[in-house]
Enzyme design. Sequence first.
Site: not given
Length: 351
Positions: A72, A126, A153, A225, A229, A258, A260
Amino acid sequence: MGSLSDISFFDHLQELARRDCCVNALLWCAFTVGAVKLTTFMLSLISIALETTVLPSASYKKYGARKGAYALVTGASDGIGKEFALQLASKGFNVLLVSRTEAKLLELKQEIMAKYKVDARVLSVDFGVDNRLTYTAISELCGELPVTVLVNNVGVSHSIPVSFLETTEEELRGIITVNNTATLMVTQTVAPLVIANARRLQCRGLVLTMGSFGGLLPTPLLATYSGSKAFLQAWSAALAGELAPHNVDVQIVLSYLVTSAMSKVRRASALIPTPRAFVRSTLASLGRRVGAQERYATCTPYWSHALYHFLIENTVGVHSRLANAINYRFHADIRKRALRKAARKAAEKQE
């Protein structure tokens, strides 16, 4: 019978000898510590080189690949999440794709089923809305399926670097809800199934969570943020200890930039890989630390990120004032450029 001067002289020599012994002992201790530190440093560099270039990729058969097991993946519609889904399917896992944009999920489902001949199922939710029904739906999606792998993710960041005091309540709550609440609730929903399925299939389970250098180094102008993390790093390492007795491997994966939508970087470079290259290195390095040499249940897999992480950790330190100041200047510059770009667009609209 010796004179007093002779006795004083010999006493002085003995005192010097004693001092020399102490000095020599201290020098030898310093030399030994330095030699051990240097040896450890060099061995760690060699380990990083071997793990990123020579050692064989991890085997996924132990997690039920090609035996009907499911993985998943949250945030699966784009970027890193999409690559996790594709590359896990290529290894023989059926996949459950969970993200917000249903059209992208359905397109990815068709691609996976056609290319890899495995089962793929989708669920549009969502994660920005903290709703218990979301996790009920995920539980129903898993149902009786043999889910043995969970990839956490899904994540969001600030739209642009911004001071904490200027961060809107909506953005602050959105980051915590997606990065923390959703990740914990998905794991609490799926991990019991992973444990049960691993036991039933006589294999191991796996929980991967995407971390960030933003959590590794306290990051001014991305404070919320960064904190979200950093929380995931501590939580994931603690969870690893809890699930180890159940034959479930838990690892947090750290990345620098990365290409994105989140990073807003479009051009790949030696320091900024594509999602495909990053996920490939992640899956190849499973169970290894690579750049995260001193951190339990943690991996910094991509070669340039690994070197960057290791050198920062072993030179200035991730929590140092210097690292903090450099990070501040870096993101202050990004903020200035973002504001200039927004101003240009606003001026163009007025014209």
